[in-house]
Write a protein that holds these residues in place. Sequence first.
Motif, mmCIF file in Angstrom:
data_model
loop_
_atom_site.group_PDB
_atom_site.id
_atom_site.type_symbol
_atom_site.label_atom_id
_atom_site.label_comp_id
_atom_site.label_asym_id
_atom_site.label_seq_id
_atom_site.Cartn_x
_atom_site.Cartn_y
_atom_site.Cartn_z
ATOM 1 N N GLN A 116 17.575 6.598 -10.252
ATOM 2 C CA GLN A 116 17.010 5.370 -9.667
ATOM 3 C C GLN A 116 15.493 5.425 -9.859
ATOM 4 O OE1 GLN A 116 18.321 4.677 -5.608
ATOM 5 N NE2 GLN A 116 20.423 5.245 -6.088
ATOM 6 N N ASP A 117 14.950 4.405 -10.512
ATOM 7 C CA ASP A 117 13.528 4.423 -10.860
ATOM 8 C C ASP A 117 12.626 4.327 -9.634
ATOM 9 O OD1 ASP A 117 13.902 4.644 -13.566
ATOM 10 O OD2 ASP A 117 14.075 2.473 -13.851
ATOM 11 N N PRO A 118 11.438 4.930 -9.708
ATOM 12 C CA PRO A 118 10.454 4.735 -8.642
ATOM 13 C C PRO A 118 10.132 3.247 -8.515
ATOM 14 C CG PRO A 118 9.706 6.411 -10.187
ATOM 15 C CD PRO A 118 10.938 5.802 -10.779
ATOM 16 N N ARG A 119 9.809 2.831 -7.298
ATOM 17 C CA ARG A 119 9.540 1.411 -7.058
ATOM 18 C C ARG A 119 8.156 1.244 -6.463
ATOM 19 N NH1 ARG A 119 14.506 -0.598 -3.770
ATOM 20 N NH2 ARG A 119 15.714 0.837 -5.053
ATOM 21 N N ALA A 120 7.302 0.487 -7.149
ATOM 22 C CA ALA A 120 5.952 0.248 -6.629
ATOM 23 C C ALA A 120 5.952 -1.005 -5.763
ATOM 24 C CB ALA A 120 4.976 0.097 -7.780
ATOM 25 N N ILE A 121 5.291 -0.917 -4.631
ATOM 26 C CA ILE A 121 5.129 -2.082 -3.749
ATOM 27 C C ILE A 121 3.637 -2.370 -3.696
ATOM 28 C CG2 ILE A 121 5.411 -2.935 -1.382
ATOM 29 C CD1 ILE A 121 7.832 -1.026 -1.218
ATOM 30 N N THR A 122 3.249 -3.509 -4.229
ATOM 31 C CA THR A 122 1.824 -3.833 -4.281
ATOM 32 C C THR A 122 1.322 -4.207 -2.879
ATOM 33 O OG1 THR A 122 2.270 -6.162 -4.646
ATOM 34 C CG2 THR A 122 2.101 -4.756 -6.622
ATOM 35 N N TYR A 123 0.006 -4.263 -2.740
ATOM 36 C CA TYR A 123 -0.545 -4.706 -1.451
ATOM 37 C C TYR A 123 -0.074 -6.123 -1.128
ATOM 38 C CZ TYR A 123 -3.188 -0.576 -0.290
ATOM 39 O OH TYR A 123 -3.518 0.710 0.084
ATOM 40 N N GLN A 124 0.019 -6.981 -2.140
ATOM 41 C CA GLN A 124 0.496 -8.345 -1.918
ATOM 42 C C GLN A 124 1.942 -8.345 -1.419
ATOM 43 O OE1 GLN A 124 -0.879 -11.291 -1.973
ATOM 44 N NE2 GLN A 124 0.959 -12.567 -1.903
ATOM 45 N N GLU A 125 2.772 -7.523 -2.077
ATOM 46 C CA GLU A 125 4.177 -7.462 -1.696
ATOM 47 C C GLU A 125 4.317 -6.859 -0.291
ATOM 48 O OE1 GLU A 125 6.823 -8.657 -2.905
ATOM 49 O OE2 GLU A 125 8.398 -7.491 -1.894
ATOM 50 N N LEU A 126 3.507 -5.845 -0.008
ATOM 51 C CA LEU A 126 3.530 -5.228 1.318
ATOM 52 C C LEU A 126 3.146 -6.268 2.371
ATOM 53 C CD1 LEU A 126 3.889 -2.594 2.971
ATOM 54 C CD2 LEU A 126 1.476 -2.095 2.555
ATOM 55 N N TYR A 127 2.140 -7.057 2.039
ATOM 56 C CA TYR A 127 1.694 -8.130 2.937
ATOM 57 C C TYR A 127 2.861 -9.066 3.256
ATOM 58 C CZ TYR A 127 -0.703 -12.447 4.301
ATOM 59 O OH TYR A 127 -1.095 -13.581 4.961
ATOM 60 N N CYS A 128 3.576 -9.490 2.222
ATOM 61 C CA CYS A 128 4.697 -10.415 2.442
ATOM 62 C C CYS A 128 5.772 -9.768 3.308
ATOM 63 C CB CYS A 128 5.313 -10.846 1.109
ATOM 64 S SG CYS A 128 4.178 -11.840 0.138
ATOM 65 N N ARG A 129 6.134 -8.525 2.977
ATOM 66 C CA ARG A 129 7.218 -7.870 3.721
ATOM 67 C C ARG A 129 6.837 -7.625 5.179
ATOM 68 N NH1 ARG A 129 10.357 -3.469 0.021
ATOM 69 N NH2 ARG A 129 10.102 -4.508 -1.973
ATOM 70 N N VAL A 130 5.590 -7.223 5.392
ATOM 71 C CA VAL A 130 5.141 -6.946 6.760
ATOM 72 C C VAL A 130 5.153 -8.245 7.575
ATOM 73 C CG1 VAL A 130 3.110 -6.301 8.126
ATOM 74 C CG2 VAL A 130 3.823 -4.870 6.202
ATOM 75 N N ASN A 131 4.673 -9.320 6.976
ATOM 76 C CA ASN A 131 4.654 -10.597 7.689
ATOM 77 C C ASN A 131 6.055 -11.092 8.014
ATOM 78 O OD1 ASN A 131 1.945 -12.135 8.134
ATOM 79 N ND2 ASN A 131 1.673 -10.910 6.283
ATOM 80 N N GLU A 132 6.939 -10.991 7.039
ATOM 81 C CA GLU A 132 8.305 -11.482 7.283
ATOM 82 C C GLU A 132 8.993 -10.672 8.376
ATOM 83 O OE1 GLU A 132 8.921 -13.147 2.712
ATOM 84 O OE2 GLU A 132 9.910 -11.292 3.307
ATOM 85 N N PHE A 133 8.818 -9.357 8.321
ATOM 86 C CA PHE A 133 9.488 -8.541 9.333
ATOM 87 C C PHE A 133 8.827 -8.736 10.704
ATOM 88 C CE2 PHE A 133 10.947 -4.380 11.243
ATOM 89 C CZ PHE A 133 12.279 -4.743 11.299
ATOM 90 N N ALA A 134 7.512 -8.952 10.704
ATOM 91 C CA ALA A 134 6.825 -9.228 11.977
ATOM 92 C C ALA A 134 7.365 -10.527 12.584
ATOM 93 C CB ALA A 134 5.315 -9.318 11.764
ATOM 94 N N ALA A 135 7.573 -11.524 11.736
ATOM 95 C CA ALA A 135 8.112 -12.801 12.240
ATOM 96 C C ALA A 135 9.500 -12.581 12.836
ATOM 97 C CB ALA A 135 8.159 -13.825 11.100
ATOM 98 N N LEU A 136 10.283 -11.749 12.166
ATOM 99 C CA LEU A 136 11.640 -11.462 12.657
ATOM 100 C C LEU A 136 11.580 -10.722 14.001
ATOM 101 C CD1 LEU A 136 14.426 -9.979 10.381
ATOM 102 C CD2 LEU A 136 14.136 -9.204 12.718
ATOM 103 N N LEU A 137 10.702 -9.745 14.079
ATOM 104 C CA LEU A 137 10.602 -8.971 15.329
ATOM 105 C C LEU A 137 10.173 -9.872 16.487
ATOM 106 C CD1 LEU A 137 8.855 -5.643 14.180
ATOM 107 C CD2 LEU A 137 11.275 -5.982 14.732
ATOM 108 N N ARG A 138 9.274 -10.779 16.192
ATOM 109 C CA ARG A 138 8.772 -11.662 17.251
ATOM 110 C C ARG A 138 9.810 -12.727 17.607
ATOM 111 N NH1 ARG A 138 3.950 -15.339 15.422
ATOM 112 N NH2 ARG A 138 5.745 -16.285 14.391
ATOM 113 N N ASP A 139 10.346 -13.391 16.593
ATOM 114 C CA ASP A 139 11.157 -14.579 16.872
ATOM 115 C C ASP A 139 12.632 -14.269 17.064
ATOM 116 O OD1 ASP A 139 8.751 -15.795 16.568
ATOM 117 O OD2 ASP A 139 9.146 -16.571 14.558
ATOM 118 N N PHE A 140 13.118 -13.259 16.393
ATOM 119 C CA PHE A 140 14.537 -12.926 16.559
ATOM 120 C C PHE A 140 14.733 -11.853 17.627
ATOM 121 C CE2 PHE A 140 18.313 -10.420 15.539
ATOM 122 C CZ PHE A 140 19.276 -11.416 15.618
ATOM 123 N N ALA A 141 13.886 -10.817 17.577
ATOM 124 C CA ALA A 141 14.050 -9.713 18.529
ATOM 125 C C ALA A 141 13.288 -9.969 19.833
ATOM 126 C CB ALA A 141 13.597 -8.407 17.899
#
Length: 704
Positions: A116-141
């Motif tokens: 399984q190849d190494p996977r790079a997560i750019t700062y932009q991608e990290l930004y998107c993932r962090v925001n989406e999960f933060a929204a989930l934690l706030r609004d769903f959890a």
Amino acid sequence: MAVEKDVQVSEAQIAVHWREEEFYHPPATFIAQANATDPAIFQRFSEEHFPECFKEYADLLTWDAYWHTTLDTSNPPFWKWFVGGRLNASYNCVDRHLATSRNKAALIWVPEPEDQDPRAITYQELYCRVNEFAALLRDFAGLKTGDRITFHLPMVPELPVSMLACARLGVIHSEVFGGFSGIACGERIADSASHILVTMDGYYRNGELIDHKAKADEAVAKARVLGVEVDKVLVWRRHPGQYASKSRLVRGRDFFVDELLSDYRGRVVEPVSMPAEAPLFLMYTSGTTARPKGCQHSTGGYLAYVAGTSKYYQDIHPGDTYWCLADIGWITGHSYIVYGPLALGTTSVIYEGVPTYPDPGRPWRIAERLGVTIFHTAPTTIRMLRKLGPDEPKKYRYRFKHMTTVGEPIEPEVWRWYHDIVGKGTAVIVDTWWQTENGGFLCSTLPALQPMKPGSCGPGVLGIYPVIYDENGRVVEAGSGRAGNICIRNPWPGIFQTVWGQPERFVQIYYEKYCQNKTSTDWHDWPYFAGDGALKAADGYFRILGRVDDVINVAGHRLGTKELESASLTVDEVAEAAAVPVLDELRGRAVEIYVSLKPGLAPRADFEEKVARAIETQIGKIARPKNVWIVPDMPKTRSGKIMRRVIAGISNFTDVGDTSTLANPEIVDEIRRHVQAEKVARGEVPRELSPQELAEIKAFGRVE
Ligand code: WTA
């Protein structure tokens, strides 16, 4: 707890003699590029500039509001740093790097299976993932600023994403090491009163896809027994869309994060501007009692401290590829995989699995493939890689400029292999001594300015003023050859704020011993007691001997003897249990458990396995004892206290010291004959102990 009365002279104070090691100087190529090369830095961080010197660290961050008071000492020892300042840790680790480094890798994740190849997560991608999960934690959890949440996550990028999503909301995360059992996780959920658990279905370890979700069910059940109800279990999937666990989802409680996230695509959550003093996370650690301590770390002070030490001691530049092999489930991973490196905008590597899988060349293949420049690991891993593949590093073309060792004392010959073979003679090494409680490094060498000395961590780091005290609070002088208790005289921004829910333990464990005046609001009166024995050489370098309390450091993991013993006592047949450290060539120390059985029971071979199993179930596989010895009785003082020091001496074939004051001295020989004969038969006779190892074993169980 009372100090053993029978021991008049502190064992840790006995003189320790050994050969002083030679200094190694940093190569010119390293110095030419280092972050700290001007010795004026020592002046800037000298005591006369304390506490304002730490502005230099805080200025590495982006603040929403500047602080008005650098250090508030009005309620000792609950120090407050950067009071009045406001910031957000997620913003500092992610958003602020977008302008210059949007598509640079923030994280490179290396799955354990090599196909399984190494996977790079750019700062932009990290930004998107962090925001989406933060929204989930706030609004769903339904999580709000100040709530606690527990993670039981392995080494996957979803872990830093989850941490940073919480930091964005001001939610206090508490990650429990993935290798801990469900029961251990449940205890930590209950202690922190978390109502949300984040876990994963499975992960790869040693070539196997481990079923991890099953532990979540045990954790929720344990927390319930302890009075805390988990409302939701959020399950990341190792392979989104495929479920790798046999454990069924509980309807209305368990949810797949990858499914939920489809409702949060592209969502942006404003980072909450947090007071510098707001807690960022809890990290549980072991101590002298069975109940683990939740070390509460702050937002501003902690982040400033890990950013500053990452810059100067890890010598992280934005262009480095930095790989720390620790688990993010420990403090090293929080500070020096996630928060420090990301605050500095570098690329941090996360490896899912075991360093020797599928063979001991793996770390060097990863380093070569990713172009790793800074490498960070623990002596246990170095010993293991050296034993299994002493020549492997030579086969690969990677080149480290800098390497770190952390978590345990490193033997000089192991240090030299690390330097000569892993570092190819051209990398500097920093030996960093610190603890979960400390947030970041306490003693080490500033790599371009202070030479290395194998086996010694070095002097106090910038702005840290260590001292060694004897049992009576007298300073043990440098070069005296005597050991004592290492303390830090001053507060620093990375120090934890309290033990979660137990402020009295915070004061008692860390400050009571050497505080001269409890009414004083002058920090000079409140030295921090670290719980480690140490020596200071004439050159000012410290050599750490190990814990002086009832903690056993197995492969760099802190295990409390009381935790091990109470796990053993869950076995019906066991009446009494005592855990002691035994020298182990690979893991530094291993655990041996002595148990006595309830009256009328005869020893049976399967009891030993039962005790070992109980420890695995209650704590985790890392705590599995090397041996379980069933003994007719424990050596005890007249007041009925088990003498662990005597037992530790038997296990390590060392002198058990004076036993004449025991209530049952005759038992010592009986146990010794049985245990040592068995160990000889199993080929487990240790090599001759070094003077400092001897001092450690003799001192074991002294503070109770
Ligand atoms: C030990 C890990 C010798 C020490 C960061 C300390 C070390 C305990 C070193 C903390 C080192 C840590 N040399 N011993 N460089 N670093 N230790 O809380 O006994 O998991 O008290 O933090 O590990 O372990 P903890």
